[in-house]
Design an enzyme around this catalytic site. Structure first.
Site, short mmCIF file in Angstrom:
data_model
loop_
_atom_site.label_atom_id
_atom_site.label_comp_id
_atom_site.label_asym_id
_atom_site.label_seq_id
_atom_site.Cartn_x
_atom_site.Cartn_y
_atom_site.Cartn_z
N LEU A 6 10.63 -20.90 -4.88
CA LEU A 6 9.30 -19.64 -5.02
C LEU A 6 8.10 -19.35 -5.25
O LEU A 6 7.84 -19.99 -6.41
CB LEU A 6 10.26 -18.01 -3.88
N SER A 33 -7.28 -5.48 -5.25
CA SER A 33 -8.63 -6.26 -4.08
C SER A 33 -9.90 -6.28 -5.15
O SER A 33 -10.07 -5.22 -6.20
CB SER A 33 -8.84 -5.43 -3.21
N TRP A 68 2.84 8.61 -3.08
CA TRP A 68 4.25 7.94 -2.44
C TRP A 68 4.66 9.15 -4.07
O TRP A 68 5.59 9.85 -3.69
CB TRP A 68 5.13 6.05 -3.23
N ASP A 110 1.13 -1.08 0.31
CA ASP A 110 0.30 0.39 -0.27
C ASP A 110 0.80 1.01 -0.02
O ASP A 110 1.88 1.67 0.16
CB ASP A 110 -0.99 0.14 1.35
N GLY A 111 0.20 2.28 -0.63
CA GLY A 111 0.58 3.64 -0.47
C GLY A 111 1.35 4.00 -1.76
O GLY A 111 2.23 5.01 -2.19
N ASN A 112 0.97 3.33 -3.16
CA ASN A 112 2.15 4.00 -3.99
C ASN A 112 1.23 5.36 -4.51
O ASN A 112 2.18 6.09 -5.04
CB ASN A 112 1.47 2.54 -5.31
N GLY A 113 0.34 5.99 -4.02
CA GLY A 113 -0.61 6.80 -4.77
C GLY A 113 0.26 7.97 -3.62
O GLY A 113 0.00 9.22 -4.64
N SER A 115 -7.96 -4.54 5.59
CA SER A 115 -8.89 -4.07 4.08
C SER A 115 -9.24 -5.36 2.54
O SER A 115 -8.92 -5.76 1.41
CB SER A 115 -7.89 -3.10 2.59
N HIS A 118 2.46 3.24 -8.66
CA HIS A 118 2.15 2.32 -9.59
C HIS A 118 3.48 1.74 -10.82
O HIS A 118 3.66 0.73 -9.79
CB HIS A 118 1.16 1.50 -10.33
C1 IPE Z 1 -5.53 -3.09 -0.22
O1 IPE Z 1 -5.26 -1.77 0.01
C2 IPE Z 1 -5.64 -3.51 -1.45
C3 IPE Z 1 -4.10 -3.59 -2.23
C4 IPE Z 1 -2.88 -3.01 -1.98
C5 IPE Z 1 -4.17 -3.98 -3.31
P1 IPE Z 1 -6.18 -0.28 -0.82
O2 IPE Z 1 -4.86 1.39 -0.30
O3 IPE Z 1 -7.28 -0.09 -1.57
O4 IPE Z 1 -6.71 -0.72 0.55
P2 IPE Z 1 -7.71 1.07 1.76
O5 IPE Z 1 -9.04 1.41 0.97
O6 IPE Z 1 -7.00 2.25 1.91
O7 IPE Z 1 -8.21 0.12 2.47
C1 IPE Z 2 -1.60 0.26 -3.34
O1 IPE Z 2 -1.05 1.79 -3.63
C2 IPE Z 2 -1.48 -0.36 -4.40
C3 IPE Z 2 -3.00 -0.92 -4.67
C4 IPE Z 2 -3.98 -0.38 -3.79
C5 IPE Z 2 -3.74 -1.08 -5.82
P1 IPE Z 2 -2.66 2.61 -3.58
O2 IPE Z 2 -2.69 3.36 -4.70
O3 IPE Z 2 -3.66 2.35 -2.52
O4 IPE Z 2 -1.42 3.93 -3.06
P2 IPE Z 2 -2.62 5.06 -1.96
O5 IPE Z 2 -3.23 4.24 -0.52
O6 IPE Z 2 -3.43 5.56 -2.58
O7 IPE Z 2 -1.31 6.01 -1.17
MG MG Z 3 -4.31 2.33 -0.37
#
Ligand code: IPE
Ligand code: IPE
Ligand code: MG
Length: 257
Positions: free
Chosen positions: A145, A79, A39, A34-37, A210, A51
């Site tokens: 793996l 998800s 970042w 999590d956290g790509n956006g 999540s 991503h």
């Molecule tokens: C969980 O992250 C799903 C994945 C990492 C693929 P989300 O960013 O979708 O989760 P929420 O919305 O913060 O709970």
């Molecule tokens: C995780 O990063 C990747 C996916 C859920 C597909 P996010 O896209 O949720 O990044 P944030 O949480 O918005 O920073």
């Molecule tokens: Mg997220």
């Protein structure tokens, strides 16, 4: 778009876990990436750049997991709720598997990695599914793996499908309700055949699951970090594993000492 790296298992990078031990390495590590956006946002970049960089972290983590002797690495990539995102972002995410595999599949095959997918295939775009299926087919005989992508995965959907499936078998007289045991449920989940995660990691500071592997993580150790997924590297994985090695798992019993 993605930097091509020729050889990605660089032995000279080998490093001991922080505690210096390859004993008691978790067999199955599952990661909520999590956290790509955020970042990307923190750098003034579009979310999709996050991503793309997240994919580099997938590669780094796969190498590090393999070096450590982890047997199963499950990565939450998309998800069942992520379809709610803007179409452009979803389309981009659905192109990532083929982009990743176009570059890495040959190396994965050589390195004896077995690619698997855990999630609902029906809703995936054809090109996404085709890339995953090719990777699974070409690595199915590998016994190193297991790299398990949770793609269009949701625990509640998985459990609902499992209950429907078992109910149907009862209706048809194939099994009786008394045959429904924890082990039978395990077999009917998408993770069937894969042991429960020993260690669950979530990046980006969020402290929630999540809809991820709700049944399977009943006794998993959890490790959270504020690091955004695109920054996750081998040292973070080693740190998580070292922390895991310091913990005592009791499964409701008592520590023998
Ligand atoms: C969980 O992250 C799903 C994945 C990492 C693929 P989300 O960013 O979708 O989760 P929420 O919305 O913060 O709970
Ligand atoms: C995780 O990063 C990747 C996916 C859920 C597909 P996010 O896209 O949720 O990044 P944030 O949480 O918005 O920073
Ligand atoms: Mg997220």
């Amino acid at each position: 778009m993605i930097n091509r790296v020729r050889s990605w298992w660089r032995q000279e990078d080998k490093q001991q876990p922080l505690e210096g031990s390859f004993d008691n390495v978790p067999e199955h590590v599952a990661i909520i990436m999590d956290g790509n956006g955020r970042w990307a946002k923190s750098r003034g970049l579009p979310r999709i750049v996050g991503h793309q960089n997240g994919m580099k972290a997938v590669k780094r983590t796969t190498i590090a997991a393999d070096e450590l002797g982890i047997k199963f690495l499950t990565l939450y990539a998309f998800s069942t709720e992520n379809w709610k995102r803007p179409k452009d972002e979803v389309d981009f995410l659905m192109r990532l598997p083929q982009e990743f595999l176009a570059i890495e599949l040959e190396e994965l095959i050589q390195k004896n990695v077995q690619v698997r997918m855990m999630g609902n295939k029906e809703e995936l775009p054809k090109h996404t599914l085709a890339a995953m299926e090719e990777a699974m087919r070409r690595t199915e005989h590998n016994d190193g793996l297991v790299l398990n992508f949770a793609l269009n995965y949701g625990s509640r959907k998985e459990m609902t499908d499992c209950v429907q499936n078992l109910a149907k078998q009862v209706e048809e007289g194939i099994i009786t309700s008394a045959d429904i045991t924890s082990e039978l449920i395990d077999k009917h989940l998408l993770s069937g055949g894969i042991p429960d995660p020993d260690l669950l990691i979530r990046t980006s500071g969020e402290m929630r699951l999540s809809n991820f592997m709700l049944w399977q993580i009943a006794y998993s150790e959890m490790w959270f970090t504020d690091i955004y997924w695109p920054e996750f590297n081998k040292n973070h994985l080693y740190e998580a594993v070292a922390e895991y090695q310091r913990r005592t798992r009791r499964y409701g019993g008592l520590t023998s000492s």
